[in-house]
Structures are given as C-alpha cells and as structure tokens.
Design a protein around this motif. Structure first.
Motif, mmCIF file in Angstrom:
data_model
loop_
_atom_site.group_PDB
_atom_site.id
_atom_site.type_symbol
_atom_site.label_atom_id
_atom_site.label_comp_id
_atom_site.label_asym_id
_atom_site.label_seq_id
_atom_site.Cartn_x
_atom_site.Cartn_y
_atom_site.Cartn_z
ATOM 1 N N ARG A 39 -5.514 2.005 6.246
ATOM 2 C CA ARG A 39 -5.433 2.366 4.832
ATOM 3 C C ARG A 39 -6.592 1.766 4.042
ATOM 4 O O ARG A 39 -6.965 0.613 4.230
ATOM 5 C CB ARG A 39 -4.088 1.852 4.278
ATOM 6 N N ASP A 40 -7.186 2.563 3.161
ATOM 7 C CA ASP A 40 -8.238 2.067 2.273
ATOM 8 C C ASP A 40 -7.737 0.843 1.512
ATOM 9 O O ASP A 40 -6.640 0.850 0.957
ATOM 10 C CB ASP A 40 -8.638 3.150 1.258
ATOM 11 N N PHE A 92 0.838 -1.199 0.000
ATOM 12 C CA PHE A 92 0.000 0.000 0.000
ATOM 13 C C PHE A 92 0.874 1.251 0.000
ATOM 14 O O PHE A 92 1.798 1.377 0.808
ATOM 15 C CB PHE A 92 -0.907 0.024 1.234
ATOM 16 N N SER A 93 0.578 2.170 -0.883
ATOM 17 C CA SER A 93 1.303 3.439 -0.916
ATOM 18 C C SER A 93 0.832 4.341 0.220
ATOM 19 O O SER A 93 -0.273 4.182 0.746
ATOM 20 C CB SER A 93 1.086 4.138 -2.261
ATOM 21 N N ASN A 94 1.698 5.270 0.606
ATOM 22 C CA ASN A 94 1.366 6.228 1.668
ATOM 23 C C ASN A 94 0.848 5.530 2.924
ATOM 24 O O ASN A 94 -0.114 5.981 3.551
ATOM 25 C CB ASN A 94 0.333 7.244 1.169
ATOM 26 N N THR A 95 1.510 4.429 3.273
ATOM 27 C CA THR A 95 1.076 3.592 4.400
ATOM 28 C C THR A 95 2.283 3.189 5.218
ATOM 29 O O THR A 95 3.338 2.874 4.670
ATOM 30 C CB THR A 95 0.355 2.325 3.879
ATOM 31 N N GLU A 96 2.110 3.197 6.546
ATOM 32 C CA GLU A 96 3.248 2.836 7.397
ATOM 33 C C GLU A 96 3.055 1.458 8.022
ATOM 34 O O GLU A 96 2.188 0.687 7.615
ATOM 35 C CB GLU A 96 3.503 3.938 8.433
ATOM 36 N N TRP A 106 -2.851 12.463 18.251
ATOM 37 C CA TRP A 106 -4.149 13.129 18.289
ATOM 38 C C TRP A 106 -4.931 12.919 16.999
ATOM 39 O O TRP A 106 -6.168 12.781 17.017
ATOM 40 C CB TRP A 106 -3.998 14.621 18.606
ATOM 41 N N LYS A 107 -4.231 12.841 15.866
ATOM 42 C CA LYS A 107 -4.914 12.563 14.600
ATOM 43 C C LYS A 107 -5.485 11.143 14.597
ATOM 44 O O LYS A 107 -6.608 10.917 14.131
ATOM 45 C CB LYS A 107 -3.955 12.746 13.421
ATOM 46 N N THR A 123 0.041 7.247 6.193
ATOM 47 C CA THR A 123 1.218 7.970 6.669
ATOM 48 C C THR A 123 0.837 9.344 7.216
ATOM 49 O O THR A 123 1.467 9.848 8.146
ATOM 50 C CB THR A 123 2.237 8.129 5.523
ATOM 51 N N SER A 124 -0.216 9.930 6.679
ATOM 52 C CA SER A 124 -0.638 11.276 7.099
ATOM 53 C C SER A 124 -1.054 11.358 8.554
ATOM 54 O O SER A 124 -0.992 12.427 9.162
ATOM 55 C CB SER A 124 -1.792 11.762 6.219
ATOM 56 N N ILE A 125 -1.470 10.236 9.156
ATOM 57 C CA ILE A 125 -1.886 10.267 10.565
ATOM 58 C C ILE A 125 -0.996 9.399 11.461
ATOM 59 O O ILE A 125 -1.117 9.454 12.683
ATOM 60 C CB ILE A 125 -3.357 9.838 10.746
ATOM 61 N N ALA A 126 -0.107 8.623 10.854
ATOM 62 C CA ALA A 126 0.666 7.630 11.613
ATOM 63 C C ALA A 126 1.536 8.241 12.701
ATOM 64 O O ALA A 126 1.711 7.665 13.766
ATOM 65 C CB ALA A 126 1.528 6.797 10.672
#
Length: 338
Positions: free
Chosen positions: A322-323, A290-294, A307-308, A300-303
């Motif tokens: 991740r979707d 998965f892209s943009n995934t940790e 608080w996010k 990755t945007s909230i990882a």
C-alpha cells in the motif's frame, strides 16, 4: 514477397518487445543494496538467513531484525521483503532476517516452536548482530508481522529495542481465529447460518485444545476437508493460549503499529484498543490505519489474486504494498535518528 517481409518484421518486433520486457523486469528486480548470507550457531541448531546493507556506507548502521508471521517462511519471504530492505538501506539501516527452522539452511522444525522459543531465537539474532562491527548496537530494533505480535512484546522485556514496528499483529490467538472465520466467510458470501455452524465446529476443537487433547481426539471430529497435520496440531497446542495483552507494557521505546482497514485475519479495532491501553506513555505509540488495505499491507484490489500479486511484483515490486506503508517506516526511523 510482401507478405513474407511483413511477417518477418512482425517477428522482429515481437522479439524486441520480449527483450525489452525482460530487460525491464531485470532492472526492476535489481535492488540497490548488498545481500549477505549469514549463519548463526545456537544450542537449538544452526540458523541461516540474510543480512542486507547499503551498497555504500560509512560508519555504523542501525539494524532492523525481521520477525516473521505464521508459516514456512524463508529469510526473504519469497523475495517479498526486498523492497522494504532497499528502502531501509537508503536511510542507513541494515536488515537481518532468518530462515525459519527447517527452511533454507536453518536446522529444526518451526512447527516445534512455541512463541517463547521464537523470543529466544530473536535474542540469539540480536546477540549475533551486536558482534558485527558495522552494526550500532544502540540502534537495533524489530519489524514483525501478524504472529510476531506474540513474540515482539515479550522480546521487549528481554532486550532493549530501539524501536518496534508491528504490522497487523493479533492480540488473542483464539479470538483472532474466530474473527478470521467470521470475516472471511462473510467476505466469501456465506450465510449467517453457515458461519455459525463453522464457528460451532471450531469451538468443539477449542474445547479439545483447552483439555490438552490428543491429535487422535481431534481427528475424530475433524472435517475431512479441514484436517490439519499432527505437526500443525502440536504447534497449535503449544501456542493457542497466546495473548499479547499482558506484555504490551514492556514496550519502553517507540512503537509503530500499522494496520489495514480490510484485514480479515486480525480484528484491527481490538488490536488498536489493546495497544493504546497497554503502552505507556501513550507518546511512544503511533498508529496508522490504511484504507483499502488487507493483512499483508497489500492493496485490497490485488490481495486475493495470486496472478495480480505476481504481475505487480514482477513489473513494479516497489509498489506492491500500500502507498505510504514504507513511508511511515522511513519517517519513524528518520525521526529517531535526528
């Protein structure tokens, strides 16, 4: 009078908004499944956990046994497993997850366990599941994350697993540790020299481990802000030689390997190569990156933000991962049932 009335209306509106928000949050956390507390007796002491089943079901259910990653994890992983449990229940699968030893009602201490101890524990959970009248013992498989990558391949040699789902598993303990150090420090903006100094320091610790050194030997060189407990040191001593490479050929049923492109904990290139080389026939393995995934299948945007993550789980728990992540699992299990 007009000002008082305006203030009164504002208060009423604020109260209604708060009530509406509270009702929405309650609704979002009402998962469509039934959770049951379980207790398993073992020679190593009592194990407690959670068995989740569909609200309405007929006939026997398949089962997914959850095998945790590192850390003091309870059966729900702080409620984080529940969205996946709900999805599994929707396709006719029960989920079984245990509190780690020393967590919840489970007796013992997870830091005293080797990876082989964890294999035995998983076997005990499977034996218990096979005794349950609602479970189809031909449809018992596993889901495991991170450190579970050193448990599940060995388990596949001991038990017939209908399937194995592995999320961000590492291959070699020591190599993973260095990869994590380099990746995380680079992400945090450290210089090449700073990274090399940290790696050199950690290599000194590895030499002590390889020589079966004591905790006291470790503390003599340990940096004050990096000092781990004696229990953690002993846990590492038991497990630092872990390497999944020699055990991947034990998989004889479908394997789903799920990886995040932005994983700073595990070298996903190394992991994918090892699984493709070790699993035969190759048709047993399906890999999804998965892209943009940790590491934890979080975007990755909230990882990196607690608080996010908390807000996402509070208001949209089924969308915290991740979707496509749960879709991949559902697709695999649905295909197996055909």
């Amino acid at each position: 009078m007009f000002k008082w009335r305006k203030r009164y209306i504002s208060i009423i509106v604020a109260i209604l908004l708060m009530l509406g928000t509270a009702m929405y949050i309650v609704d979002q956390s009402d998962f469509d499944m039934v959770e049951q507390t379980v207790e398993i007796q073992s020679p190593q002491g009592r194990l407690t956990g959670t068995l989740t089943v569909p609200r309405n079901h007929s006939g026997k259910l398949g089962l997914v046994l959850f095998i945790h990653g590192d850390g003091p994890i309870d059966s729900t992983h702080g409620e984080g497993y529940k969205p996946l449990w709900e999805r599994l229940a929707s396709i006719g699968y029960a989920s079984l997850s245990l509190d780690k030893r020393g967590i919840g009602g489970s007796e013992g201490n997870w830091l005293d366990q080797s990876m082989d101890d964890r294999v035995v524990e998983a076997q005990q959970a499977i034996a218990w599941a096979k005794e349950q009248s609602i479970i189809d013992d031909s449809k018992i498989g596993v889901w495991g994350a991170s450190q579970a990558g050193w448990v599940i391949p060995k388990l596949a040699d001991k038990e017939h697993l209908a399937f194995s789902i592995l999320v961000s598993p590492a291959i070699n303990w020591l190599e993973q540790g260095e990869y994590n150090t380099r990746s995380q420090m680079a992400k945090d903006g450290h210089s090449h020299e700073e990274i090399q100094n940290q790696v050199s320091y950690e290599n000194q610790i590895k030499e002590i481990l390889k020589k079966h050194g004591t905790y006291e030997e470790y503390t003599k060189i340990a940096q004050e802000d990096d000092l781990i407990s004696k229990e953690r040191w002993n846990f590492i001593r038991k497990n630092f030689n872990s390497d999944a490479t020699a055990y991947l050929h034990y998989f004889k049923t479908p394997v789903l390997l799920l990886l995040g492109e932005d994983d700073v904990n595990v070298d996903i290139v190394d992991t994918e190569q090892a699984y493709r080389k070790g699993i035969h026939p190759s048709s047993l393995l399906h890999v999804k990156i998965f892209s943009n995934t940790e590491h934890s299948m979080l975007p990755t945007s909230i990882a990196g933000s607690e608080w996010k993550q908390s807000l996402r789980f509070l208001f949209a728990p089924r969308s915290i991962t991740r979707d496509g992540y749960m879709d991949e699992i559902e697709h695999m299990l649905t295909k197996l049932s055909l």
